[in-house]
Scaffold this motif. Structure first.
Motif, PDB file in Angstrom:
ATOM      1  N   THR A   1     113.498  47.445  41.309  1.00  0.00           N
ATOM      2  CA  THR A   1     113.222  46.622  40.138  1.00  0.00           C
ATOM      3  C   THR A   1     113.449  47.410  38.848  1.00  0.00           C
ATOM      4  OG1 THR A   1     111.574  45.424  41.419  1.00  0.00           O
ATOM      5  CG2 THR A   1     111.505  45.138  39.032  1.00  0.00           C
TER       6      THR A   1
ATOM      7  N   LEU B   1     120.385  46.033  33.692  1.00  0.00           N
ATOM      8  CA  LEU B   1     120.543  44.782  32.945  1.00  0.00           C
ATOM      9  C   LEU B   1     120.377  45.046  31.447  1.00  0.00           C
ATOM     10  CD1 LEU B   1     118.643  42.194  35.188  1.00  0.00           C
ATOM     11  CD2 LEU B   1     121.101  42.619  35.058  1.00  0.00           C
TER      12      LEU B   1
ATOM     13  N   PHE C   1     129.526  44.181  38.588  1.00  0.00           N
ATOM     14  CA  PHE C   1     128.417  44.739  37.804  1.00  0.00           C
ATOM     15  C   PHE C   1     128.694  46.155  37.315  1.00  0.00           C
ATOM     16  CE2 PHE C   1     126.351  41.313  40.156  1.00  0.00           C
ATOM     17  CZ  PHE C   1     125.648  40.703  39.136  1.00  0.00           C
TER      18      PHE C   1
ATOM     19  N   LEU D   1     126.065  33.978  33.711  1.00  0.00           N
ATOM     20  CA  LEU D   1     124.903  33.248  33.221  1.00  0.00           C
ATOM     21  C   LEU D   1     124.622  32.042  34.109  1.00  0.00           C
ATOM     22  CD1 LEU D   1     123.139  33.948  30.777  1.00  0.00           C
ATOM     23  CD2 LEU D   1     124.259  32.109  29.528  1.00  0.00           C
TER      24      LEU D   1
ATOM     25  N   PHE E   1     122.694  33.143  37.022  1.00  0.00           N
ATOM     26  CA  PHE E   1     121.302  33.374  36.632  1.00  0.00           C
ATOM     27  C   PHE E   1     120.533  32.051  36.523  1.00  0.00           C
ATOM     28  CE2 PHE E   1     118.181  33.618  33.158  1.00  0.00           C
ATOM     29  CZ  PHE E   1     117.306  34.512  33.712  1.00  0.00           C
TER      30      PHE E   1
ATOM     31  N   ASP F   1     105.983  32.334  32.857  1.00  0.00           N
ATOM     32  CA  ASP F   1     107.286  32.212  32.211  1.00  0.00           C
ATOM     33  C   ASP F   1     108.401  32.338  33.251  1.00  0.00           C
ATOM     34  OD1 ASP F   1     109.712  32.816  30.864  1.00  0.00           O
ATOM     35  OD2 ASP F   1     108.558  33.399  29.086  1.00  0.00           O
TER      36      ASP F   1
ATOM     37  N   GLU G   1     111.552  32.167  33.064  1.00  0.00           N
ATOM     38  CA  GLU G   1     112.714  32.981  32.713  1.00  0.00           C
ATOM     39  C   GLU G   1     112.437  34.473  32.935  1.00  0.00           C
ATOM     40  OE1 GLU G   1     114.328  32.393  28.726  1.00  0.00           O
ATOM     41  OE2 GLU G   1     116.157  31.814  29.798  1.00  0.00           O
ATOM     42  N   LEU G   2     111.251  34.907  32.524  1.00  0.00           N
ATOM     43  CA  LEU G   2     110.906  36.315  32.745  1.00  0.00           C
ATOM     44  C   LEU G   2     110.804  36.621  34.237  1.00  0.00           C
ATOM     45  CD1 LEU G   2     108.296  37.137  29.941  1.00  0.00           C
ATOM     46  CD2 LEU G   2     110.675  37.879  30.121  1.00  0.00           C
ATOM     47  N   MET G   3     110.287  35.666  35.002  1.00  0.00           N
ATOM     48  CA  MET G   3     110.247  35.846  36.461  1.00  0.00           C
ATOM     49  C   MET G   3     111.657  35.959  37.021  1.00  0.00           C
ATOM     50  SD  MET G   3     107.378  33.195  37.851  1.00  0.00           S
ATOM     51  CE  MET G   3     105.630  33.362  37.495  1.00  0.00           C
TER      52      MET G   3
ATOM     53  N   ILE H   1     114.418  36.920  35.501  1.00  0.00           N
ATOM     54  CA  ILE H   1     115.061  38.194  35.153  1.00  0.00           C
ATOM     55  C   ILE H   1     114.538  39.313  36.042  1.00  0.00           C
ATOM     56  CG2 ILE H   1     115.366  39.918  33.356  1.00  0.00           C
ATOM     57  CD1 ILE H   1     115.170  37.717  31.294  1.00  0.00           C
ATOM     58  N   THR H   2     113.232  39.319  36.255  1.00  0.00           N
ATOM     59  CA  THR H   2     112.659  40.365  37.105  1.00  0.00           C
ATOM     60  C   THR H   2     113.181  40.246  38.532  1.00  0.00           C
ATOM     61  OG1 THR H   2     110.672  40.370  35.734  1.00  0.00           O
ATOM     62  CG2 THR H   2     110.512  41.406  37.898  1.00  0.00           C
TER      63      THR H   2
ATOM     64  N   TRP I   1     116.000  38.948  39.449  1.00  0.00           N
ATOM     65  CA  TRP I   1     117.402  39.351  39.423  1.00  0.00           C
ATOM     66  C   TRP I   1     117.509  40.879  39.404  1.00  0.00           C
ATOM     67  CZ3 TRP I   1     121.104  38.592  34.658  1.00  0.00           C
ATOM     68  CH2 TRP I   1     122.398  38.896  35.048  1.00  0.00           C
ATOM     69  N   ALA I   2     116.671  41.495  38.573  1.00  0.00           N
ATOM     70  CA  ALA I   2     116.676  42.960  38.503  1.00  0.00           C
ATOM     71  C   ALA I   2     116.364  43.559  39.870  1.00  0.00           C
ATOM     72  CB  ALA I   2     115.656  43.436  37.466  1.00  0.00           C
ATOM     73  N   THR I   3     115.380  42.982  40.555  1.00  0.00           N
ATOM     74  CA  THR I   3     114.996  43.521  41.865  1.00  0.00           C
ATOM     75  C   THR I   3     116.137  43.360  42.870  1.00  0.00           C
ATOM     76  OG1 THR I   3     112.716  42.924  41.391  1.00  0.00           O
ATOM     77  CG2 THR I   3     113.260  43.428  43.686  1.00  0.00           C
TER      78      THR I   3
ATOM     79  N   HIS J   1     119.357  42.991  42.216  1.00  0.00           N
ATOM     80  CA  HIS J   1     120.475  43.853  41.833  1.00  0.00           C
ATOM     81  C   HIS J   1     120.166  45.319  42.165  1.00  0.00           C
ATOM     82  CE1 HIS J   1     123.860  45.506  39.769  1.00  0.00           C
ATOM     83  NE2 HIS J   1     123.125  46.093  38.846  1.00  0.00           N
TER      84      HIS J   1
END
Lengths: 212, 212
Positions: free
Chosen positions: A177, A184, B125, B143, B146, B166, B168-170, B172-173, B175-177, B179
């Motif tokens: 994460t 990102l 990426f 996008l 996403f 939220d 969107e914040l979930m 992104i997190t 997605w980060a995890t 990725h």
DNA sequence: ACCTGAACACCGTTCAAGT
DNA sequence: ACCTGAACACCGTTCAAGT
């Protein structure tokens, strides 16, 4: 932490004291300093062996006395990066109350290091050094950084701050994460979404801790 | 999905039907096919403009009629990748019961795509395309991918399968995890830890969902 | 409109030679 | 032991010229 221009000016300046001899003396160290300066000032893709040699004022083949090939020089730069990142995270953890707040500060420090040393971070985790089978020192540095994270999770479990579970799997997920969020942010993928990096760091940190 | 050797053999074979004319006709498409084959068979770093031209049987400058520069060709390969990844995730989500199980299958499909198309994923990426300001189509594809993730989270919230917050914040997190885990797996960083990729995927997925 | 050929400024790397 | 110089096989890219 000398600027690249310092090296270049030194070479261009006729008053620069000549080297003691034909031999440089500490060329390996100079090459590493120059490499770090190039990465910092011109980005990861500007780190070529020839550019480093030029800035150090030696022939383009001189670096081969000190580094097996380009990749070995890049690995040395990355290793410095892992050590500096570990130290930065350590300082953040120590700087204040322990337990969960300390863990939060550590996670934030990871991402802030990536943002503040973007090019270096890209090299540390870039495809070129992805396979560390032939780079045992680099592998050890990276594994050491991972160990800090895992041990931190184990201590939080012992104190009851987070729930039980496989600490190693939690640590890998947390690392994924952090790394993913760092990439990102560095890549600017989060611009389109319109959140500050502090919001994103906080969201990732809280989701991880809640999940644990 | 022709193998690179097919293109090379075609060029080497004197019985290959000569082109209808001096003009190739659909060189752009051929270049893209060849580029994808090179990435698949020789890795991301083998994708040079000259190698693509050679395999396509044209001069090294011919690609410039169809792509502004090397980066434009790389971006086209990446775009295909985003579309194929989106489709693969969509198929995984549809293939079975909805709700949380479908979400889990989608997350797994993301990481499996990265593993099965490793070189392509690295290009999608990689640092070269990190800045998408001048690549609006690529930015839109990314996008869009996403958006699928965010919408999935919103639906899970509406059905009460996961808690509020939220979305969107979930996303992104999450997605980060994904990725980050994909990169750690591709880079073999997880070998040292001795867990199967299925274990890691499951751990990341469950931690995310629990955190939500 | 599309492709070629020669050229330029870069790379990493090797190898014989210099100090 | 350490560094240089010439050379080789690559790059991306430009530009005039060919069909």
């Amino acid at each position: 932490m000398l600027a690249l221009s310092t090296y270049l000016a030194r070479m261009a300046n006729p008053r620069t004291p000549r080297r003691r001899s034909y031999h440089h003396g500490d060329l390996r160290l100079t090459l590493l300093d120059v490499a770090a300066a190039i990465v910092r000032e011109q980005g990861a893709e500007a780190l070529t062996l020839r550019a480093v040699a030029r800035a150090a004022g030696v022939s383009q083949t001189a670096p081969y006395r000190h580094f097996k090939d380009r990749r070995a020089l890049v690995a040395a730069v990355a290793q410095e990066g892992f050590e500096r990142m570990g130290a930065a995270i350590g300082r953040a953890v120590e700087r204040g109350p322990g337990g969960l707040p300390a863990f939060r500060r550590g996670l934030s420090a990871y991402i802030r290091f990536a943002q503040q040393h973007a090019a270096e971070y890209r090299i540390m985790f870039g495809p070129e050094l992805a396979n560390r089978e032939d780079l045992p020192e680099l592998a050890a540095s990276a594994l050491g950084a991972f160990g800090i994270l895992r041990d931190g999770i184990v201590r939080l479990q012992q104190s009851g701050a987070i729930g039980p579970g496989d600490a190693e799997l939690m640590a890998i997920t947390a690392w994924a994460t952090l790394h993913g969020m760092a990439m990102l942010l560095l890549d600017g993928q989060t611009h389109a979404i319109g959140r500050t990096s502090d919001e994103l760091i906080a969201a990732a940190t809280e989701l991880l801790i809640t999940g644990m």
